[in-house]
Design a protein around this motif. Structure first.
Motif, PDB file in Angstrom:
ATOM      1  N   MET A   1       0.382 -10.005  -2.880  1.00  0.00           N
ATOM      2  CA  MET A   1       0.721  -9.043  -4.164  1.00  0.00           C
ATOM      3  C   MET A   1      -0.860  -8.464  -4.470  1.00  0.00           C
ATOM      4  N   SER A   2      -1.343  -9.017  -4.422  1.00  0.00           N
ATOM      5  CA  SER A   2      -2.988  -8.941  -5.756  1.00  0.00           C
ATOM      6  C   SER A   2      -3.217  -8.019  -4.561  1.00  0.00           C
ATOM      7  N   TYR A   3      -3.723  -8.146  -4.027  1.00  0.00           N
ATOM      8  CA  TYR A   3      -4.495  -7.505  -2.575  1.00  0.00           C
ATOM      9  C   TYR A   3      -4.067  -5.942  -2.293  1.00  0.00           C
ATOM     10  N   VAL A   4      -2.325  -5.379  -2.671  1.00  0.00           N
ATOM     11  CA  VAL A   4      -1.778  -4.708  -2.562  1.00  0.00           C
ATOM     12  C   VAL A   4      -1.982  -3.600  -4.395  1.00  0.00           C
ATOM     13  N   LEU A   5      -1.401  -4.643  -4.517  1.00  0.00           N
ATOM     14  CA  LEU A   5      -1.527  -4.574  -6.558  1.00  0.00           C
ATOM     15  C   LEU A   5      -2.786  -3.671  -7.329  1.00  0.00           C
ATOM     16  N   HIS A   7      -5.942  -3.951  -5.370  1.00  0.00           N
ATOM     17  CA  HIS A   7      -7.131  -3.195  -4.133  1.00  0.00           C
ATOM     18  C   HIS A   7      -6.488  -1.698  -3.043  1.00  0.00           C
ATOM     19  N   ASN A   8      -5.574  -2.535  -2.293  1.00  0.00           N
ATOM     20  CA  ASN A   8      -4.789  -1.574  -1.550  1.00  0.00           C
ATOM     21  C   ASN A   8      -3.377  -1.095  -1.369  1.00  0.00           C
ATOM     22  N   PRO A   9      -2.795  -0.298  -2.283  1.00  0.00           N
ATOM     23  CA  PRO A   9      -1.628   0.251  -2.129  1.00  0.00           C
ATOM     24  C   PRO A   9      -0.957   0.850  -0.945  1.00  0.00           C
ATOM     25  N   ASP A  10      -2.750   1.674   0.078  1.00  0.00           N
ATOM     26  CA  ASP A  10      -2.271   2.462   0.847  1.00  0.00           C
ATOM     27  C   ASP A  10      -1.905   1.244   2.181  1.00  0.00           C
ATOM     28  N   ALA A  11      -2.528   0.393   2.614  1.00  0.00           N
ATOM     29  CA  ALA A  11      -1.960  -0.773   3.392  1.00  0.00           C
ATOM     30  C   ALA A  11      -0.289  -0.929   3.313  1.00  0.00           C
ATOM     31  N   PHE A  12      -0.069  -1.155   2.413  1.00  0.00           N
ATOM     32  CA  PHE A  12       1.830  -1.155   2.273  1.00  0.00           C
ATOM     33  C   PHE A  12       2.231   0.301   2.304  1.00  0.00           C
ATOM     34  N   GLY A  13       2.062   0.927   2.605  1.00  0.00           N
ATOM     35  CA  GLY A  13       2.199   2.472   1.978  1.00  0.00           C
ATOM     36  C   GLY A  13       2.533   2.977   0.532  1.00  0.00           C
ATOM     37  N   LEU A  14       2.164   1.991  -0.101  1.00  0.00           N
ATOM     38  CA  LEU A  14       2.304   2.099  -1.804  1.00  0.00           C
ATOM     39  C   LEU A  14       1.218   3.121  -2.636  1.00  0.00           C
ATOM     40  N   SER A  15       2.276   4.121  -3.213  1.00  0.00           N
ATOM     41  CA  SER A  15       1.516   4.771  -4.501  1.00  0.00           C
ATOM     42  C   SER A  15       1.421   3.914  -5.528  1.00  0.00           C
ATOM     43  N   LEU A  16       0.435   4.163  -6.830  1.00  0.00           N
ATOM     44  CA  LEU A  16       0.677   3.491  -7.859  1.00  0.00           C
ATOM     45  C   LEU A  16       0.300   4.793  -8.770  1.00  0.00           C
ATOM     46  N   LYS A  23       6.540   1.202  -8.242  1.00  0.00           N
ATOM     47  CA  LYS A  23       8.263   0.880  -8.210  1.00  0.00           C
ATOM     48  C   LYS A  23       8.672  -0.694  -7.660  1.00  0.00           C
ATOM     49  N   VAL A  24       9.495  -1.037  -8.385  1.00  0.00           N
ATOM     50  CA  VAL A  24       9.499  -2.630  -7.814  1.00  0.00           C
ATOM     51  C   VAL A  24      10.459  -2.749  -6.445  1.00  0.00           C
ATOM     52  N   SER A  25      11.104  -1.577  -6.567  1.00  0.00           N
ATOM     53  CA  SER A  25      11.800  -1.060  -5.079  1.00  0.00           C
ATOM     54  C   SER A  25      11.061  -0.805  -4.213  1.00  0.00           C
ATOM     55  N   ASP A  26      10.109  -0.137  -4.262  1.00  0.00           N
ATOM     56  CA  ASP A  26       9.158   0.135  -3.598  1.00  0.00           C
ATOM     57  C   ASP A  26       8.194  -1.181  -3.015  1.00  0.00           C
ATOM     58  N   LEU A  27       7.851  -1.322  -3.660  1.00  0.00           N
ATOM     59  CA  LEU A  27       7.483  -3.063  -3.940  1.00  0.00           C
ATOM     60  C   LEU A  27       8.177  -4.055  -2.674  1.00  0.00           C
ATOM     61  N   LEU A  28       9.560  -4.325  -3.054  1.00  0.00           N
ATOM     62  CA  LEU A  28      10.459  -4.535  -2.761  1.00  0.00           C
ATOM     63  C   LEU A  28      10.896  -4.313  -0.807  1.00  0.00           C
ATOM     64  N   ALA A  29      10.632  -3.318  -0.885  1.00  0.00           N
ATOM     65  CA  ALA A  29      10.788  -1.959   0.236  1.00  0.00           C
ATOM     66  C   ALA A  29       9.522  -2.337   1.293  1.00  0.00           C
ATOM     67  N   ALA A  30       8.321  -2.595   1.035  1.00  0.00           N
ATOM     68  CA  ALA A  30       7.237  -2.550   1.105  1.00  0.00           C
ATOM     69  C   ALA A  30       7.194  -3.777   1.961  1.00  0.00           C
ATOM     70  N   PHE A  31       7.491  -5.054   1.273  1.00  0.00           N
ATOM     71  CA  PHE A  31       7.356  -6.458   1.999  1.00  0.00           C
ATOM     72  C   PHE A  31       8.291  -6.587   2.796  1.00  0.00           C
ATOM     73  N   LYS A  32       9.415  -5.967   3.115  1.00  0.00           N
ATOM     74  CA  LYS A  32      10.476  -6.119   4.030  1.00  0.00           C
ATOM     75  C   LYS A  32      10.202  -5.572   5.588  1.00  0.00           C
TER      76      LYS A  32
END
Length: 157
Positions: A1-5, A7-16, A23-32
């Motif tokens: 989670m540290s890496y994503v939030l 350093h690299n949200p793109d690695a999980f297809g997220l944007s900050l 969005k919490v829902s986006d983070l949960l979906a990305a982990f899934k």
């Protein structure tokens, strides 16, 4: 989670957003999607029990962000504060020559991280090897024009 939030949200297809929120829902979906599904309850436990309080929920609980330590461009919205007389920087002994030569450097982060007490600084420094803890004359630096911030988890920046 540290890496994503941090350093690299793109690695999980997220944007900050500009303040580092996602969005919490986006983070949960990305982990899934990455094959590591986590529940909202588990995420809340991680945020609540993380010993360094690295993460925070928005007031409405719909967003999450890292409290500090980002290497990506964001504005946490912290306001400058007057620091205590002394703060501490826990680091590895191998970094000491560089610190004495160049001063404390933020490197690829936005700020140098400082601890309010020696015990915390020792814990931080132990992650990097044989620990040393330089004292930082924070209040004196503040008088000279350096800005200090305190993150939600008490880390001085």
């Amino acid at each position: 989670m540290s890496y994503v939030l941090r350093h690299n949200p793109d690695a999980f297809g997220l944007s900050l957003d500009a303040q580092g929120w996602c969005k919490v829902s986006d983070l949960l979906a990305a982990f899934k999607e990455k094959g590591t599904p986590i529940t909202r309850e588990y995420l809340e436990e991680v945020v609540d029990t993380n010993d360094k309080k690295r993460f925070a929920f928005s007031e409405d609980g719909k967003m999450i962000r890292a409290s500090q330590g980002h290497s990506i461009r964001i504005d946490l919205g912290y306001t400058p504060e007057v620091p205590p007389e002394i703060l501490y920087h826990g680091t590895a002994k191998r970094n000491l020559d560089s610190i004495f030569k160049e001063g404390l450097q933020k490197r690829n982060r936005h700020h140098v991280h400082l601890s309010p007490d020696l015990d915390t600084a020792i814990k931080v420094g132990q992650r990097h090897g044989k620990v040393v803890v330089p004292k930082v004359k924070a209040k004196e630096m503040h008088v000279l024009g350096f800005e200090f911030y305190r993150s939600q988890n008490g880390v001085w920046l």
